[in-house]
Design a protein around this motif. Sequence first.
Motif, PDB file in Angstrom:
ATOM      1  N   PRO A 285     -19.781  85.066  55.726  1.00 17.10           N
ATOM      2  CA  PRO A 285     -19.388  83.896  54.938  1.00 17.10           C
ATOM      3  C   PRO A 285     -19.406  84.127  53.422  1.00 17.10           C
ATOM      4  N   TYR A 286     -18.493  83.421  52.768  1.00 19.01           N
ATOM      5  CA  TYR A 286     -18.444  83.339  51.310  1.00 19.01           C
ATOM      6  C   TYR A 286     -19.529  82.393  50.796  1.00 19.01           C
ATOM      7  N   PRO A 287     -19.887  82.512  49.509  1.00 20.34           N
ATOM      8  CA  PRO A 287     -20.745  81.497  48.899  1.00 20.34           C
ATOM      9  C   PRO A 287     -20.051  80.133  48.985  1.00 20.34           C
ATOM     10  N   PRO A 288     -20.782  79.049  49.119  1.00 23.51           N
ATOM     11  CA  PRO A 288     -22.247  78.957  49.065  1.00 23.51           C
ATOM     12  C   PRO A 288     -22.925  79.180  50.421  1.00 23.51           C
ATOM     13  N   ASN A 289     -22.126  79.557  51.437  1.00 32.14           N
ATOM     14  CA  ASN A 289     -22.687  79.743  52.771  1.00 32.14           C
ATOM     15  C   ASN A 289     -23.029  81.199  53.072  1.00 32.14           C
ATOM     16  N   ASN A 290     -22.988  82.051  52.062  1.00 39.21           N
ATOM     17  CA  ASN A 290     -23.152  83.490  52.285  1.00 39.21           C
ATOM     18  C   ASN A 290     -24.553  83.833  52.784  1.00 39.21           C
ATOM     19  N   MET A 291     -24.644  84.982  53.434  1.00 42.42           N
ATOM     20  CA  MET A 291     -25.888  85.470  54.004  1.00 42.42           C
ATOM     21  C   MET A 291     -26.379  86.659  53.187  1.00 42.42           C
ATOM     22  N   THR A 292     -27.552  86.523  52.595  1.00 41.46           N
ATOM     23  CA  THR A 292     -28.126  87.597  51.794  1.00 41.46           C
ATOM     24  C   THR A 292     -28.883  88.565  52.704  1.00 41.46           C
ATOM     25  N   THR A 293     -29.422  89.606  52.108  1.00 46.47           N
ATOM     26  CA  THR A 293     -30.176  90.586  52.904  1.00 46.47           C
ATOM     27  C   THR A 293     -31.489  90.005  53.419  1.00 46.47           C
ATOM     28  N   THR A 294     -31.891  88.867  52.884  1.00 44.56           N
ATOM     29  CA  THR A 294     -33.114  88.223  53.378  1.00 44.56           C
ATOM     30  C   THR A 294     -32.826  87.054  54.311  1.00 44.56           C
TER      31      THR A 294
ATOM     32  N   PHE B 208     -10.735  90.355  49.965  1.00 43.69           N
ATOM     33  CA  PHE B 208     -10.980  89.778  48.638  1.00 43.69           C
ATOM     34  C   PHE B 208     -10.641  90.820  47.578  1.00 43.69           C
ATOM     35  N   GLY B 209     -10.113  90.370  46.444  1.00 40.68           N
ATOM     36  CA  GLY B 209      -9.520  91.275  45.464  1.00 40.68           C
ATOM     37  C   GLY B 209     -10.466  92.156  44.685  1.00 40.68           C
ATOM     38  N   ILE B 210     -11.753  91.837  44.669  1.00 42.63           N
ATOM     39  CA  ILE B 210     -12.733  92.678  43.965  1.00 42.63           C
ATOM     40  C   ILE B 210     -13.573  93.394  45.011  1.00 42.63           C
ATOM     41  N   TYR B 211     -13.460  94.702  45.038  1.00 46.08           N
ATOM     42  CA  TYR B 211     -14.190  95.504  46.024  1.00 46.08           C
ATOM     43  C   TYR B 211     -15.688  95.492  45.721  1.00 46.08           C
ATOM     44  N   LYS B 212     -16.038  95.873  44.486  1.00 52.33           N
ATOM     45  CA  LYS B 212     -17.413  95.812  44.009  1.00 52.33           C
ATOM     46  C   LYS B 212     -17.417  95.323  42.563  1.00 52.33           C
ATOM     47  N   ASN B 213     -18.494  94.674  42.183  1.00 53.01           N
ATOM     48  CA  ASN B 213     -18.642  94.269  40.788  1.00 53.01           C
ATOM     49  C   ASN B 213     -18.596  95.512  39.897  1.00 53.01           C
ATOM     50  N   ALA B 214     -17.873  95.407  38.787  1.00 48.63           N
ATOM     51  CA  ALA B 214     -17.703  96.514  37.823  1.00 48.63           C
ATOM     52  C   ALA B 214     -16.884  97.670  38.405  1.00 48.63           C
ATOM     53  N   THR B 215     -16.085  97.390  39.428  1.00 47.63           N
ATOM     54  CA  THR B 215     -15.179  98.388  39.995  1.00 47.63           C
ATOM     55  C   THR B 215     -13.777  97.791  40.043  1.00 47.63           C
TER      56      THR B 215
ATOM     57  N   ILE C 169     -14.286  99.622  36.053  1.00 45.27           N
ATOM     58  CA  ILE C 169     -15.102  99.243  34.896  1.00 45.27           C
ATOM     59  C   ILE C 169     -14.393  98.140  34.129  1.00 45.27           C
ATOM     60  N   GLY C 170     -15.149  97.124  33.773  1.00 42.67           N
ATOM     61  CA  GLY C 170     -14.605  95.996  33.035  1.00 42.67           C
ATOM     62  C   GLY C 170     -14.335  94.779  33.891  1.00 42.67           C
ATOM     63  N   VAL C 171     -14.293  94.958  35.212  1.00 41.40           N
ATOM     64  CA  VAL C 171     -14.063  93.842  36.122  1.00 41.40           C
ATOM     65  C   VAL C 171     -15.402  93.212  36.485  1.00 41.40           C
ATOM     66  N   VAL C 172     -15.476  91.904  36.378  1.00 45.14           N
ATOM     67  CA  VAL C 172     -16.710  91.171  36.662  1.00 45.14           C
ATOM     68  C   VAL C 172     -16.383  90.075  37.669  1.00 45.14           C
ATOM     69  N   GLY C 173     -17.217  89.946  38.702  1.00 43.64           N
ATOM     70  CA  GLY C 173     -17.016  88.871  39.656  1.00 43.64           C
ATOM     71  C   GLY C 173     -17.665  89.155  40.983  1.00 43.64           C
ATOM     72  N   MET C 174     -17.642  88.146  41.864  1.00 38.32           N
ATOM     73  CA  MET C 174     -18.150  88.322  43.212  1.00 38.32           C
ATOM     74  C   MET C 174     -17.397  89.457  43.894  1.00 38.32           C
ATOM     75  N   ASP C 175     -18.102  90.243  44.712  1.00 44.08           N
ATOM     76  CA  ASP C 175     -17.411  91.358  45.344  1.00 44.08           C
ATOM     77  C   ASP C 175     -17.535  91.294  46.855  1.00 44.08           C
TER      78      ASP C 175
ATOM     79  N   SER D 219     -20.641  93.579  48.736  1.00 49.26           N
ATOM     80  CA  SER D 219     -22.041  93.159  48.735  1.00 49.26           C
ATOM     81  C   SER D 219     -22.258  91.756  49.271  1.00 49.26           C
ATOM     82  N   VAL D 220     -21.248  90.887  49.148  1.00 46.52           N
ATOM     83  CA  VAL D 220     -21.462  89.474  49.473  1.00 46.52           C
ATOM     84  C   VAL D 220     -20.965  89.127  50.876  1.00 46.52           C
ATOM     85  N   ILE D 221     -19.768  89.603  51.223  1.00 45.53           N
ATOM     86  CA  ILE D 221     -19.246  89.285  52.558  1.00 45.53           C
ATOM     87  C   ILE D 221     -19.163  90.538  53.431  1.00 45.53           C
TER      88      ILE D 221
END
Length: 604
Positions: free
Chosen positions: A196-205, A256-263, A265-271, A274-276
């Motif tokens: 799931p995407y935020p706000p329903n996303n599942m973290t490592t905990t 989703f269009g961002i593979y990883k944050n800062a990938t 370089i210069g791209v910022v956002g949910m990735d 790590s998130v889904i």
Amino acid sequence: MKLLLSILALMLISVTATAQQPAEEMRGVWIATVANLDWPTNRSINSESQKLTLTNQMDDLKEAGINTIIFQVRTEGDALYNSNFEPWSYYLTGTEGVAPDPYWDPLEFAIEEAHKRGMELHAWLNPYRAERVIDLYPRADSHVTKANPEMLLTSGTIRIFDPGLPETKELITNVVMDIVRRYDVDGIHFDDYFYPYPPNNMTTTSTQDAQTFQDHNRGFTNIADWRRDNINRMVEAVHDSIKSVKPHVKFGISPFGIYKNATPIGVVGMDAYSVIYADALAWLNDETVDYLTPQLYWQFGGQQDYARLSRWWSEQTGPAQRHLYTGNAPYRFASPSNWPVTEVLDQLDFNRENPDIQGNILFRSRYVTGLFISKGLADSLETRVNRIPAVPPQLDWISMEPIADRVEGVTSQLTTDGNSVELSWNPVQVNRANGDSLAFYLVYRVDNDDFDGTLTEDHVVALTGETTFRETFASVRPQDMNYSYYVQVLGRNATVGPVSEPSDVLVETSLESVQIAADIVLEQNYPNPFNPTTQIRYHLPESSVVQLTVYDITGRVVSVLESGLRSAGSHSVQFNASELASGMYLYTLRAGGVQLTGKMTLIK
């Protein structure tokens, strides 16, 4: 006088592409059925009305130069087709589990109608979503929430199939292969909803899948890596199953269009990584997809720069020898984004400068041809961006045997009004392995006065799945024609077939009858799109009182360009829109009891 129309069918046409109008390009559109976003427009209307609204959308998309439909058939553990595994969708009939009455199968119908128009159809499935909102509407007894609730994870306000369960991977693969075996789809398409995407996303905990991790960890100690591997294994199983049965069926995913944050370089956002827990690079490395369509729903510039992201994705797919079709966002025309149409058009132009981007898919249908038609995107696609029809690009790693049968029975006929040529030919009987019998046809037209003997994509006038084609001429008179038409048969994956014998057809007509039939003609304005001036030409067979009026999309009169008596012959009027806003405008010619209307697009 005698009009000679030479109709030839060509075996191996060498099409020379240009950067502006490629001969092969993915030009796709998503048709979303979840929440009735694009279709069905109303789940309470009858079957015939649903068919009509679907074919109307396809007609509009075809006119805009679209060659591939991404048609959503599984939204949340349901089916917009006669599934052997899941219930009929609520979004089709208003009651989950209830078949349409009168009965029809939307996927079967959509495939047939797309193929008639020379368009591919990819069946779009959401792999893991079971309930996008818990208890939004009553569920059928056969839906997973009632039949197998133990297969689900609840996270916030949604439920998903548990990706860590072997039963989930097996079900998704079975659902896909049920479609592949029983329907003549050109592709299978997964969207970006994995974990799931935020706000329903599942973290490592998060603990929703802790028991599944304990029972099925396969030696993983890091739950994030395990979750990504769950998806990777499902993608691999689906890919391998498709290719084992129908190798020509394409398999693509739109992450989703961002593979990883800062990938990069210069791209910022949910990735996504790590998130889904979606690892698109793993799918490339494992060669378990034919194409990626990252959802690049951002503008040029800023922290999610379209140029930077699209270039980075192309640097991944290119070396992996897989295709990249960008996901572009006409839906951003709406509030609060309020994008101008030029944003999407500039992105499509930018794509064509990069040889490792083989096309685009637009999200979504009603923002191309419906809700925001006044923005002028469809008109710009039709008259400029997709002016010349293109074939979906060939996948070099998919081997297809050539079509062996010859095109026969090519004929032509001048219509009684003298303004059109009708072509027809016998269908090519394609008999390939796995029951593949699809044949499309490319129709080329050349002016023999300046034809050097080499056909290019500039000569293409139609891509169709039918064996007839009609071309109407707005301003050229038949007695002025010195054209030849060529027909090329195409099979799956842009393979071509053999040449027919030439068919030269003599058509008897007279100059007088053609002039009478030609009657009053209103041409397409040129240039179009324009900024801020354009020319509008019209032709009168005899002196007439005329009125040439420009309207905005609401029907308000913008300008009266001509009013009064005009002589027989051709006339040209300049329209200056320097004081008007960007958008689509209509121009109407009234003369001799006839009313003709054209449309044009102002882009500033």
